[in-house]
Scaffold this motif. Structure first.
Motif: not given
Lengths: 507, 493, 436, 568
Positions: C329, C332, C334-336, C340-341, C343-344, C367, C370-371, C374, C378, D4, D6, D71-72, D75-76, D79, D105, D109, D116
């Motif tokens: 994850l 890929i 996924i934010p938490p 993610f950071l 990529k951001w 992206l 990233a897809l 996944a 996954l 995270c 930010f 967004f965060v 996504e959670i 899933f 997914v 994305m 962005f």
């Protein structure tokens, strides 16, 4: 008129006299007489050379008191003296070097005849060198031909007779052509003395008359003497003649006889026809081209040879090519280079032939490479002589060969255009080929017996080793030869001086 | 110390060598001690000469009015002499052991030692003719060394070597005479053509340069004329190691250096057509050499081709005709000598101990002959140009000189350098991998018979490896010594 | 680079110098942590190896060289350490001794040496045209000398970067990664792809920012070409991984694509992008090592290499699969979690740089990749945990304790660094700023 | 709070708060119901864990103040909800889960890409500041790109037209409480996002509004159409969710068109969202009860089960009536609000003289789908509670009410949403909603519905053959695009290796040991003409030594001399 000046006439006369005396004297006496005569002549000529070295100028020596048209003249200069003394020294050394072979080859009773022909051969060569009269030159050319065939025929085995007969016929063709050209010249200019002919020819050229006959005369002259001195296309007789003759005779033939005719050609071209005309004359191009062909073809044929004397004969054709290439360049530097090659080749080739004789002794008389393997170890004198000969041929500094290559290249480089390029290429190829077959022979001569192919030849070699008799005279001659070569190599600077001043006095 | 010292330095090995075949030695030990004594004496004497006798000259003999045999110790010659006199004792020590099972040792060591003197002659030659004399003698003396084993192959190699060398020497000779006859000076202390280089005979001087470049190029294995070096690989290893990695080929490159810097000068050559030709040929040879080395699986032939390429490094550096180019070339001359002789010695040791001549048969030798393979790895890393070792230094210096030159040909040279570095890694490091990491199913007992060579062979190896590492890390004094050449070769600067 | 320590001065221009700067420190910490975990992991994995002693010798030496590389102060030292790292890490690859591994090791060696030699070209030119041998942020090129020579210098920059890119799996020279990893033992391939590829990235960072300087390179054709190469690699890597069945080879291809994320950030030469790149360096090392440890654990305990054989293993190896899923994850994005950071920042940096097409195409490709990531990660966890009731019971047991420890540490790091990323990104921000 | 990497910011203002409360209520009811539902299910622990996780994530989505935080949590949520979908791991569940995850997914994305672009454009993601941040870029392409990407992301979760494929598949397989939440709250998260885009970023942009309206209309009609034809209880409810989402989208479209001025549109949309959540909670709970007892969902099996279950029938009836918008229910109010907002806009546009036919069409579709809704809801109700099962004995089984079909807790819990809906209806019982014009709209749709219901009564409709996902998406994606890209990638990967292999085969081929290198000399020596040449040479040599050859050469030489000299 210092007493030395009449050395040329005396040396010719003494040699004739002794030649005749040898006929009647017993074997050992005639041998000693011949040696003394040649030694005396050599000393005389060296004295003459020293005389010139002290700064005297060339002089005309008229034989008897008769006037110009009928009288006979000799002309001696520094170059002639040097060449004459060299010829006589080498003849002496060759005789001494090949003595052992004379006994075995010629048999007891005919040895006198051999000495007679040697003496007359030397007499004719000196005459060719000194003469200033065309007809005398022709007479001595004939004597030279007869005596040369004589020393070749003296060996008396079937093969030599055939070879000498072939040599004799070809030489006669050459001298015939030479005679015709003299007649034309005489008819055209009315004189026989070289200096007078030169004036006549100069006048004719100035007036533009008789252009064609003169050209024909020069052409026949060129072909005749080239045939005698074995320039490439005319040299098919040389390999058999020189290889089948006995050691001393082939040494004399290769070393001296060929050179005398070349010397005569140079003298005629420059003294009879004159430097001005010859400088741009077409015959020089021909001589250059045939010279180059000779260099290459001689070496190529030598490469395939499996018999040591034939190899040396073919190598002579190559070296003669060198000389004609020098003459063909047309400049004085070119002729000087040719003259240096004449001197150096004479010493080296004579030494090589004597050494070859020694090697043949040490390997049961056979000339084939298979048998000569390791002969250098059995007869060290011949081996060392062969090494010095090879080094000189290849052109290592300190040896004669180097100065010839140096001078020829210097001459070739100053000449522009296609001559320059062609001659340089020829020099490179001939040096490579020469190096290959000489060092190949050297390797064979010095190969350790272990690697020899069969057991049988092992035993054979052992007995040969025992057969080698200690022949002091032969060893003495070889040593002298080596010294002569080294002096030529080291004193090449002085040799160059003698030749250049000689040439300047020549014209 | 007047000039006579130079003659003595050259005469000791030549005469000493000449006597070896004549004296019959009781035992192997006697001959070895005699030969080693001669070689050590000569090299010690030469080194002392280098230290003290800089600049002395000695005229041995006046051959003709304008030409004479002179010897002179100048900085350029002393670098080559230094290399040769340092490596010869090592090579001789190695040769004693190597030749133990070969026949005709007397003759071999005779010629081997004479060769030392003649190489010194080339180094100390004062003018072109003297160098040409010793150059020719070098050929003649090395021919018997190549054909030593007497097999048909050796004879073919000997003849091929002879033909190439004589052809090259004659071409160089003709070029030399052309320069001499047109006013150029052959003396090595007179730099450049000076007044003689007038525009109209410029074409002739170019032609003469080409003759000399390709003449001496034969010995320094420039591409079309390199054929003899790989075939000479059949000679016994001390010969291939010392002669075909250090003495003979380096004398060829040394002569090209003399031509470029002492007969012609930078002013004449810089940017000229002949320089372009030279650069092109040498750069191509660099690539050709390494590619062929990669293709060749025979161990010594591979190292021979690698020598072909490395020599062209030096030729390329010299032809840049800049002070840094000269220094880089000399640096590589020394470093390549040390590296390549080490590689050949290892090849010889492997062949002597196990009789294996092909690269693929070296699996698992890392354990069987640890010292040799370790030295081999150090030397191959150095040759590939890994920084701390000396190979990198010279490669870096050459590349720097080329970058300074910054002409398209120089850049092609740099590209060639890099390609050859890659191929060197390919054909040397793969051997190390095979030796150290045999596959899992490899039975170590198959190499039970192969043991490490005795101290005769391993001592030189270890010394050479140490030299590679020390020269790599502390090249200061050597580079200063080489730096001394620049004022001699570039009087203007 | 201040106060450089000189180990050895070879000649006036050449000396082996070391100095610690921001960039070096990141990589050093990263190497050290990863090496400790890999060592713990390998201490258990060694029963599976044929020649453990040889492995650990070269394992240690490679670490030494990596540490030296991160501390290298000038181009020469960097090149030296780079070469030796290749030479010393190669034996780890052929540790199993099979013919296949030896061929892979030789291929690895040749590609890396080819790359290093191209890198050498850059050294030659920078030594001549540069003012100081030591790395200086903003480039060492001396303006006067390079006046007319920009063209050639750009070419050399491009060649040397592509050269060092070989180690970082950049497109033309990436082929060794997918062949070397499946044959190398798991700890070796973990370290090889997690940390040693980062050495290549470090060298490229040094060259781009501290030899040629961002100002010199940005906006030129070199930058566009390099970004295009990076994007090709990103896409190609993930695409090939998507279709690969051998687990370790799939992870190798994923490394190829992920390291090119970093290179994409480096080549856009924008502070934010570089920050993203540096973050991704750390994140990718952590995640990829954990994934390889997971793969190694599966091979070690149940001798299963292929993904298709792993249906239902999740039940049998809950901890391994748990870590594996968390890290997937993260990878890929996924934010938490950690991925993610970076990529951001990469995307925003690229967009703010404003290169004509690449500014938006870059993030789009990232992206897409990233897809695909996944797509290939996954399914492994899904098939692991939810095999579907029809399947027969998969046999296998959990990995030994020490292996789990390493994986747990890394998984925890992924989560923690994902959530509490602020301190780390501040440090990186400061370093990235320093580069320009 | 910076988390995270930010700063994450949360707010409870306005809709955020409302929906957070809604989420809590929904979760409370479904969890309570699932106590009984899950009683005899497997993996209960996993179910409850992920239910709570999803709850947390959804709450996070609603409460987040800036889009990044949204967004965060988004996504959670995707899933964690995925695990709920594949809870019973049946083959159908796995396949549906796969589609769900893929859409989630991909949507995530693309939304990230939108974020962005937006961040790059405006520099801020705070929802509050979005309105005036986007104003300067009103018509620019970059803003549209960002908006489209974000819409794809949110739309996928909401189940708008192109990406609705996962809804009809996921809900039937998920456990009832989960599917209740899925269609109740998670779709609302998607709508929440769409709301932000349309009303904050691009408020008042005609083109954008027209697009939204179009999508809304299609979704509305398609959903209803599918619902009518589905033969599975839960599938019908799922499709009805799709249709209701369509209604809400239309509302959003109108709000966006009128630049948030039309108060009716915004109020109607919000109200309809609330209504729909409650309805779906109720209906799915009922479906859950049915499944709990019969473990079957096909309409043909379930027919007639609820005849003797008045309480369940009551709950279902309340749901059905509200969703169809029968006057008096809260559904009617929200539908009428939406309908009136459309009519208002039409009048306004007519007044301004612009083309109005499009909006008229929209209104008609609105009414027709309303009718369809009524039709399928009544069909369900009749099938479940009125008609008898075809098989007699099955019907008898259904009738004997021996054990209670749902315990007291779940009964009371289901009552809650029903009660909530009724009281909403009551609160809004003001008169002006019931003016003739409003009533006319809902009555016409009811009439259409009734007519349709009569038409279809009694016939068992077969499943629609055409399924957007299997016929279109999977083949295009898996069979077309992926192999193509895989081909390109493998060519690129192979580039380096093949080049090296080609080199090694050709130019750099290594000479194997003992391999004879071609040497020209040996080749020549071996050739036939080599022997021939040897013989020729021997003959030549012998003849060369003969005299005649010598003379011949001499003559040739003489001729050359003469010719050459005479010529010049």
């Amino acid at each position: 008129m210092s007493p030395v000046q009449n050395v040329p006439a005396f040396s010719i006369l003494i040699l004739m006299l002794c030649g005749i005396l040898c006929l009647v004297l017993p074997r050992t006496a005639s041998r000693r007489l011949a040696d003394c005569a040649i030694a005396l002549v050599a000393a005389g000529n060296i004295a003459l050379l020293l005389y010139f070295l002290r700064g005297a100028d060339a002089y005309i020596y008229s034989m008897g008191e008769i006037g110009a048209p009928f009288g006979n003249e000799l002309r001696a200069g520094m170059l002639e003296a040097a060449v004459a003394s060299l010829f006589s020294i080498i003849t002496l050394l060759s005789l001494m070097g090949g003595r052992a072979h004379l006994r075995s080859d010629i048999g007891r009773q005919k040895v006198n005849l051999y000495y007679i022909s040697t003496l007359f051969l030397l007499c004719s060569m000196l005459a060719l060198v000194y003469t200033n009269d065309l007809f005398t030159a022709y007479v001595f050319v004939e004597i030279n031909t007869i005596t040369a065939c004589g020393i070749v025929m003296s060996k008396e085995d079937g093969y030599t007779l055939a070879a000498s007969m072939r040599y004799f016929i070809m030489s006669l063709v050459g001298s015939g052509l030479f005679l015709i050209s003299i007649c034309i010249l005489y008819a055209v200019t009315g004189h026989l003395l070289m200096s007078n002919i030169q004036e006549g020819v100069a006048q004719l050229y100035a007036q533009g008359q008789y252009r064609a006959p003169l050209q024909v005369a020069i052409a026949l002259m060129g072909v005749g003497l080239s045939l005698k001195s074995a320039l490439w296309p005319f040299s098919s007789w040389l390999p058999d003649a020189h290889s089948s003759a006995s050691a001393s005779s082939s040494a004399m033939l290769s070393g001296l006889v060929l050179k005398s005719f070349i010397f005569l050609m140079v003298k005629i071209f420059y003294r009879v026809i004159g430097v001005g005309i010859m400088r741009s004359h077409a015959v020089l191009d021909l001589l250059l081209v045939f010279g180059i062909l000779g260099m290459v073809m001689g070496s190529v044929n030598a490469l395939f040879e499996r018999d040591i004397k034939r190899l040396l004969a073919y190598s002579s054709i190559g070296q003669i090519g060198y000389i004609f290439c020098g003459i063909g360049l047309g400049t004085s530097a070119g002729v000087a280079a040719a003259m240096v090659q004449v001197a150096v080749h004479a010493c080296t080739k004579a030494m090589l032939f004597c050494a070859a004789g020694g090697l043949m002794d040490a390997s049961g008389g056979s000339k084939k490479f298979r048998d000569i393997e390791g002969a250098g170890r059995r007869d060290p004198y011949a081996g060392v002589a062969f090494i010095v000969g090879t080094l000189s041929m290849v052109g290592i500094p300190f040896f004669g060969g180097f100065i010839t290559k140096l001078s020829l290249v210097q001459a070739a480089v100053t000449v522009g255009g296609w001559r320059n390029l062609l001659s340089i290429l020829a020099i490179i190829t001939s040096t490579i080929l020469t190096a290959i077959y000489y060092i190949n022979v050297l390797a064979i001569v010095f190969r350790a017996p272990e690697t020899a192919p069969t057991k049988a030849s092992e035993k054979l070699r052992e007995e040969w080793k025992k057969q080698v008799r200690l022949d002091t005279e032969y060893e003495f001659a070889i040593i002298l030869f080596i010294i002569l070569n080294l002096t030529i190599g080291l004193q090449s600077d002085r040799l160059m001086q003698i030749i250049t001043t000689g040439l300047s006095m020549f014209g | 110390m007047n000039g006579i010292g130079i003659l003595i330095a050259i005469a000791i090995p030549i005469l000493g060598g000449a006597f070896v075949p004549l004296l019959d030695f009781g035992s192997r030990r006697a001959r070895e001690s005699y030969v080693m004594a001669i070689v050590l004496a000569a090299s010690v004497y030469t080194l002392s000469l280098l230290a003290s006798g800089q600049g002395t000259s000695f005229v041995l003999y006046h051959l003709t009015s304008t030409i004479d045999i002179t010897f002179r110790i100048d900085r350029y010659g002393s670098i080559f002499a230094l290399l040769v006199s340092v490596l010869w004792p090592l090579a001789s020590l190695y040769a004693f052991e190597y030749m133990s099972h070969l026949h005709k040792k007397n003759r071999f060591f005779g010629f081997y030692t004479m060769c030392f003197g003649i190489t010194l002659g080339v180094a100390f030659a004062g003018n072109f003719i003297t160098m040409y004399l010793f150059y020719e003698l070098l050929t003649l003396v090395t021919v018997p060394l190549i054909t030593h084993e007497g097999t048909r192959e050796a004879k073919v190699a000997g003849v091929k070597y002879l033909v190439y060398s004589i052809a090259g020497a004659t071409a160089a000779f003709i070029g030399m005479i052309a320069v001499l006859s047109h006013g150029g000076s052959l003396e090595f202390d007179v730099i450049g053509l000076g007044s003689a280089a007038t525009p109209e005979n410029r074409r002739l001087f170019d032609l003469a340069f080409l003759f000399m470049f390709f003449g001496f190029g034969v010995k320094s294995a420039v591409w079309p004329l390199h054929g003899w070096l790989p075939t000479a690989g059949v000679a016994p290893t001390p010969v291939t190691a010392l002669l075909h990695a250090v003495a003979v080929v380096k004398s060829g490159v040394f002569a090209i250096g003399r031509v470029v810097y002492f007969t012609y000068d930078a002013g004449y050559l810089d940017g000229s057509f002949v320089q372009k030709v030279g650069l092109l040929f040498s750069a191509f040879t660099i690539i050709y050499g390494t590619v062929m080395a990669w293709k060749e699986m025979h161990f010594k032939k591979r190292l021979a081709y690698s020598t072909v390429s490395n020599l062209s490094y030096i030729v390329f550096a010299f032809l840049l005709v800049t002070p840094s180019g000269l220094e880089a070339g000399l640096l590589h001359m020394i470093f390549h000598g040390v590296m390549k002789i080490a590689l050949f010695f290892v090849a010889g040791a492997v062949m002597h101990q196990s009789g294996r001549i092909y690269v693929t048969e070296l699996r698992g030798f890392g354990k069987a002959m640890p010292v040799s393979i370790a030295v081999f790895t150090v030397a191959s890393l150095a040759l590939t140009g890994i920084p701390p070792l000396c190979g990198f230094l010279s490669k870096f210096a050459i590349a720097e000189a080329a970058v300074e030159e910054s002409t398209p040909f120089a850049y092609f040279g740099i590209a060639a350098l890099l390609i050859s570095a890659i191929f060197t890694a390919a054909y040397l490091l793969t051997i190390c991998i095979r030796a150290y990491f045999p596959p899992a199913d490899f039975e170590p007992w198959s190499l039970k018979s192969v043991k490490e060579a005795n101290w005769y062979m391993t001592l030189p190896l270890v010394l050479l490896a140490a030299a590679i590492i020390l020269l790599g890390c502390f090249p200061g004094p050597l580079m200063r010594f080489i730096g001394g050449v620049v004022p001699a070769a570039f009087p203007g600067l | 680079m201040t106060n450089a320590v000189t180990l050895l001065t070879i000649s006036d221009g050449l000396s082996i110098q070391f100095a610690s700067d921001g960039l070096g420190r990141i990589f050093l910490c990263l190497d050290t942590v990863m090496w400790i975990l890999a060592a713990i992991y390998a201490s258990k994995y060694k029963e599976h190896m044929k020649k453990p002693k040889q492995f650990f010798v070269f394992f240690g030496l490679t670490y030494l060289m990596l540490a030296a590389l991160s501390m290298a102060a000038n181009y020469l030292t960097m090149y030296l350490c780079f070469e030796f790292m290749t030479l010393l890490s190669m034996p780890m690859v052929l540790n199993d001794g099979t013919m296949e591994s030896i061929a892979a090791a030789r291929k690895y060696l040749m590609y890396s040496i080819f790359g290093a030699t191209l890198g050498l070209l850059g050294f030659f030119f920078s030594a001549y045209y540069g003012t100081s041998a030591v790395f200086v942020s903003g480039g060492v090129l001396d303006a006067a000398k390079t006046a007319g020579k920009e063209g050639t210098l750009l070419v050399t920059a491009f060649i040397s970067i592509v050269g060092f890119g070989a180690k970082a799996g950049l497109f033309p020279l990436h082929a060794w990664l997918p062949t070397a990893h499946p044959v190398a033992p798991a700890p070796a391939s973990a370290v090889l792809s997690g940390v040693i590829t980062k050495a290549g990235v470090l060298c490229i960072l040094r060259i781009v920012y501290q030899v040629y300087g961002a100002a010199f390179l940005s906006g030129t054709w070199v930058q566009t070409a390099l970004i295009v190469l990076a994007l090709i690699t990103v896409f190609m890597g993930s695409m090939m991984a998507y279709g690969e069945d051998l687990l370790k080879k799939r992870l190798a291809y994923s490394t190829v694509s992920q390291v090119s994320y970093v290179l994409f950030g480096v080549f856009t030469m924008n502070p934010a992008a570089v920050l993203g790149a540096l973050l991704h360096v750390v994140y990718h090392s952590i995640i990829k090592d954990c994934l390889f440890f997971g793969a190694g654990a599966v091979i070690f305990t149940n001798h299963k290499e292929y993904v298709s054989q792993l249906r239902g293993m999740g039940k049998k190896m809950p901890v391994t699969y748990g870590c594996f899923t968390i890290c997937s994850l993260g990878l890929i994005g996924i934010p938490p979690f950690a991925g993610f950071l970076s990529k951001w920042y990469l995307a925003t940096g690229s967009l703010s740089e404003g290169l004509p097409v690449l500014s938006w195409l870059g993030p789009a490709v990232l992206l897409l990749s990233a897809l695909l990531t996944a797509g290939y990660l996954l399914p492994i966890s899904i098939q692991g945990f939810f095999p579907g009731e029809g399947e027969k019971e998969a046999e296998g047991k959990e990995a030994p304790g020490r292996m789990l420890f390493s994986m747990l540490v890394l998984a925890a790091a992924t989560v923690l660094l994902g959530i509490f990323a602020q301190p780390l990104s501040d440090v990186m921000q400061q370093i990235a700023g320093g580069l320009f | 709070m910076d988390l995270c990497g930010f700063t994450m910011s949360f707010t409870t203002a306005g809709i955020h708060g409302l929906y957070a409360v809604m989420a809590c209520f929904m979760w409370f009811v479904s969890l309570a119901f699932s106590l009984e539902y899950m009683h005899h299910y497997k993996h209960k622990a996993q179910y409850y864990a992920f239910m709570l996780a999803t709850f947390g994530a959804t709450a996070g989505v609603f409460l987040s103040a800036d889009l990044l935080t949204t967004f965060v949590f988004f996504e959670i949520m995707s899933f964690t909800s995925y695990v709920l979908v594949i809870h019973d791991e049946s083959k159908g569940a796995m396949r549906a889960g796969e589609t769900y995850l893929a859409v989630a997914v991909i949507g995530g994305m693309v939304m990230l890409m939108g974020l962005f672009l937006l961040y790059d454009l405006t520099g801020t993601l705070k929802i509050a500041e979005l309105a005036d941040a986007c104003a300067p870029y009103a018509g620019s392409g970059r803003l549209y790109a960002a908006a489209v990407c974000m819409l794809v992301g949110f739309g996928a979760k909401a189940g708008m037209f192109p990406l609705h494929i996962w809804l009809p598949k996921a809900h039937p397989v998920a456990p009832a409480p989960a599917s209740a939440l899925l269609s109740g709250i998670l779709t609302k998260a998607g709508i929440y996002g769409a709301l932000i885009i349309c009303c904050r970023m691009l408020a008042g942009d005609e083109h954008w509004a027209a697009a939204i309206l179009a999508i809304g209309a299609v979704t509305m009609f398609l959903g209803a159409f599918l619902a009518v034809f589905s033969s599975n209880l839960k599938k019908t409810l799922a499709c009805s969710s799709v249709s209701q989402i369509g209604f809400i989208t239309v509302g959003i479209g109108i709000a966006c068109l009128t630049n948030n001025l039309s108060e009716m549109a915004s109020k109607g949309t919000v109200l309809h969202m609330v209504n729909h959540s409650l309805i779906k909670l109720l209906l799915f709970s009922c479906a859950g009860v049915v499944y709990m007892n019969l473990h079957k969902l096909a309409l043909s099996d379930v027919r007639g089960w609820g005849r003797n279950k008045p309480l369940l029938g009551l709950y279902f009836a309340i749901g059905a009536l509200t969703i169809s918008g029968v006057p008096g229910t809260s559904g009617y109010i929200s539908k009428t609000l939406l309908h009136e907002s459309i009519v208002e806009v039409i009048e306004e546009m007519e007044h301004a003289g612009e083309a109005v036919w499009m909006l008229k069409g929209l209104e008609w579709i609105f009414l027709i789908s309303g009718g369809l809704t009524f039709a399928y809801m009544s069909r369900l109700f009749f099938c479940l509670f009125i008609r008898k099962n075809r098989a007699e004995e099955v019907q008898k089984g259904y009738n004997n009410k021996m054990h209670p079909y749902m315990n007291v807790l779940s009964a009371s819990v289901i009552a809650l949403p029903a009660a909530a809906m009724l009281c909403i209806g009551a609160v809004y019982w003001q008169h002006h909603y019931y003016t003739w014009t409003n009533l006319k709209g809902s009555l016409t749709s009811l009439a259409i519905g009734g007519l349709l219901c009569l038409l279809l009564k009694g016939k068992d409709l077969k499943e629609l053959k055409f399924d957007l996902e299997d016929q279109v998406y999977r083949p295009v994606l898996l069979k077309g695009l992926v192999p193509l890209l895989a081909g390109i990638a493998s060519i690129l990967t192979g580039l380096g290796d093949n080049f090296v292999r080609m080199l090694q085969g050709g130019l750099l081929r290594q000479i194997q040991p003992h391999e004879e290198r071609f040497s020209p000399m040996d080749w020549l020596r071996g050739r036939r003409f080599a022997q021939r040449w040897q013989e020729i040479r021997m003959d030549v040599l012998d003849s060369a030594n003969s005299l005649s050859f010598g003379l011949l050469m001499a003559v040739l030489g003489l001729c050359v001399f003469l010719i050459y000299l005479v010529r010049n």
